[in-house]
Every structure is written in structure tokens, then in C-alpha cells.
Design an enzyme around this catalytic site. Structure first.
Site, short mmCIF file in Angstrom:
data_model
loop_
_atom_site.label_atom_id
_atom_site.label_comp_id
_atom_site.label_asym_id
_atom_site.label_seq_id
_atom_site.Cartn_x
_atom_site.Cartn_y
_atom_site.Cartn_z
N LYS A 6 0.77 -1.42 -0.32
CA LYS A 6 0.60 0.23 0.09
C LYS A 6 1.07 1.22 -0.04
CE LYS A 6 -1.82 -1.51 3.72
NZ LYS A 6 -2.88 -1.79 4.47
N GLY A 64 -8.33 3.76 10.33
CA GLY A 64 -9.25 2.49 10.66
C GLY A 64 -9.04 1.99 8.92
N THR A 65 -7.80 2.78 8.02
CA THR A 65 -8.18 2.31 6.75
C THR A 65 -7.13 0.93 6.14
OG1 THR A 65 -7.42 4.87 6.04
CG2 THR A 65 -7.27 3.17 3.83
N GLY A 66 -6.12 0.66 6.83
CA GLY A 66 -5.68 -0.99 6.30
C GLY A 66 -6.96 -1.56 7.13
N CYS A 67 -6.73 -2.00 7.92
CA CYS A 67 -8.26 -2.73 8.46
C CYS A 67 -9.14 -2.99 7.86
CB CYS A 67 -8.68 -2.75 9.85
SG CYS A 67 -7.70 -1.75 11.30
N THR A 124 -8.93 9.11 8.80
CA THR A 124 -8.51 8.25 8.33
C THR A 124 -8.34 6.65 8.90
OG1 THR A 124 -6.14 8.65 8.18
CG2 THR A 124 -7.11 9.05 5.78
#
Length: 274
Positions: A175, A210-213, A208
Site C-alpha cells: 500500500k 482504520g484504513t488498513g483494517c 483515515t
């Protein structure tokens, strides 16, 4: 009545509701699958950071997993916060014995920079967890933590992906959202032979959390529906881009992405457009 695809998240709880188990289950609901959970740790967490974290015993994690998988069954598994080597190794063994796609989000630090993985667990992530992954989804900080490769530009993403693939996941999604330059958020998905570059507008929104989860859970949800890895990742990228664009202020720090952005267009009470 038809039963929706079932997805299991193995991750930590975020008391603020923006990341972790809570973000995973919201994402799964939004994408039309039945979400289930194995809690690995409890955190005291809000928009300002993580004030405390308490790891659950391995036997509690294993019991939750077996309870769900042996009775209800799953079509995909997603892993998040696994704070210790003991937990990493137990979860790797569990997902390795479950014949469904596994999306591994190798969570190392929180959005605020709080450590969520013990340094002693890094080798277990490399040698046990990553080899069990259908898709690994590290961000640039996690790539550096796991491989030592530091990405400074888009051109470095190939080297980063190759370094992660060397540990054995079938696919890796590196990412690139933390790259400072450019108007686009660029990610690289590859299995070592096929490459997919995913690009989306970079939204000027600091909320932003919590984006990865959310992205990893969206990928798992699409895989559970029967999509291929490239299809699932592309659909998840579209979903999380919309969630980032709709992210909202909460508390005094970094607010969450909006997991329900596609479900309701009604403005929130108290928002400028309400």
C-alpha cells in the site's frame, strides 16, 4: 433463505470503533457478508491514540476460532493485530489448517504510531504467518519493519513487494498511501509474475483511522464471494477510497473512515450539509 458468505476476522478490539474488529465487522456488513470475530486483544483506544492494550490468552483465541470454524464454517479469514510471537504462531497454525483464502494485515503500529506488535514477534510473522497468507497487505512502515526495504517513491514498490513475497505469501499488496508526493494513492498487487497497479484519487481528509483494517476486510469479503485476488483487491480499493473520502471528525484527533458511505447518502445531524 440463502446464507451469505461468512468471513472471520482475527484481530484486536478498538474501543473507539474506527479500526480493528469493529471496522472489520462494519466493512463486512457493508459488503454483504456475515462477519464473525476472534478477539486477540482488547485496547483502550480513541481518536488520540492507544492508551492501553491487553492481549488475550492463546487458549482463548484458539477456542474462539475453533468454535466458529467447526460449527458455522468460513469462506475467508482476515488477520489483524496479533501482538506476540505466541499469538502469531497459534493463528498461523489455525489459518494454515483452514482451506479458505486468508488475508494477512501485518499490523505493526497504530495510525498514531503506537506499537501493536512486539519486536520479538517479527520473525514469527515472517516465517509463520506470511507463508499462510493468500494476500498480505503491508503498508510502507510495515514493509520496512518486516524486510528493511524503505520505499521513498513509486519506483521502490516493486522491490518492496519482492522482499515481502520472499517470505511466502501467494500475493502481496504493498500500500503506497503513505507516499508523500502525487495526487494519487498508488498500490502494487503482485504474485511475482503478474502485476496490477491500483490508483485512486488522494483525498485531502485527515480522518483515515482504520484504513488498513477496512481494506483487508474488504478484500476478504470479496474473496468470500468467489472473486479472484485481482478482482477482490480492485473492488476493495474502490470501497476504501469512498470510505476515506467520507471519513469524518470524531473526538479530538484522527476520525475514522466511513464504513457505511455507500449505504446511506443522508447527511449526519450536525454536519455542515444537514
Amino acid at each position: 433463505m440463502s446464507v451469505p458468505p461468512r468471513v472471520l476476522t482475527v484481530a484486536g478490539s478498538d474501543s473507539g470503533g474506527g479500526a480493528g474488529i469493529q471496522a472489520d465487522l462494519k466493512t463486512m456488513l457493508a459488503l454483504g457478508v456475515h462477519g464473525m470475530s476472534v478477539v486477540t486483544a482488547v485496547t483502550a483506544q480513541n481518536s488520540l491514540g492507544v492508551q492501553g492494550a491487553w492481549e488475550l490468552p492463546v487458549e482463548a483465541v484458539r477456542a474462539q476460532y475453533r468454535s466458529v470454524v467447526d460449527d458455522i464454517g468460513v469462506q475467508a479469514v482476515k488477520t489483524g493485530m496479533l501482538s506476540s510471537a505466541e499469538l502469531v504462531e497459534a493463528v498461523a497454525e489455525l489459518i494454515g489448517g483452514t482451506d479458505v483464502p486468508a488475508v494477512v494485515d501485518p499490523v505493526g503500529v497504530s495510525k498514531h504510531g503506537d506499537p501493536l506488535l512486539a519486536a520479538s514477534a517479527l520473525d514469527s510473522v515472517r516465517t509463520k504467518l506470511l507463508p499462510a497468507a493468500t494476500v498480505a497487505t503491508p503498508n510502507l512502515d510495515e514493509v520496512a519493519q518486516l524486510t528493511g526495504v524503505r520505499v521513498e517513491s513509486e519506483a521502490d514498490l516493486r522491490e518492496a513487494a519482492a522482499a515481502v513475497l520472499a517470505y511466502g505469501p501467494r500475493w502481496v499488496l504493498v500500500k503506497g498511501g503513505h507516499l508523500a508526493a502525487g495526487s494519487e494513492a498508488v498500490d502494487l498487487l503482485t504474485d511475482g509474475s503478474e502485476e496490477r497497479w491500483l490508483r485512486a484519487p488522494r483525498h485531502d481528509n485527515r480522518h483515515t483511522h482504520g484504513t488498513g483494517c477496512t481494506l483487508a476486510s474488504a478484500i476478504a469479503s470479496q474473496l468470500a464471494k468467489g472473486q479472484s485476488v485481482p478482482e477482490a483487491v480492485a473492488a476493495a480499493k474502490r470501497y476504501v477510497t469512498g470510505a476515506i473520502a467520507a471519513g469524518f471528525a470524531l473526538g479530538g484527533g484522527i476520525g475514522p473512515v466511513d464504513h457505511g458511505w455507500a449505504l446511506s447518502r443522508e447527511p449526519r445531524r450536525g454536519s455542515p450539509s444537514a
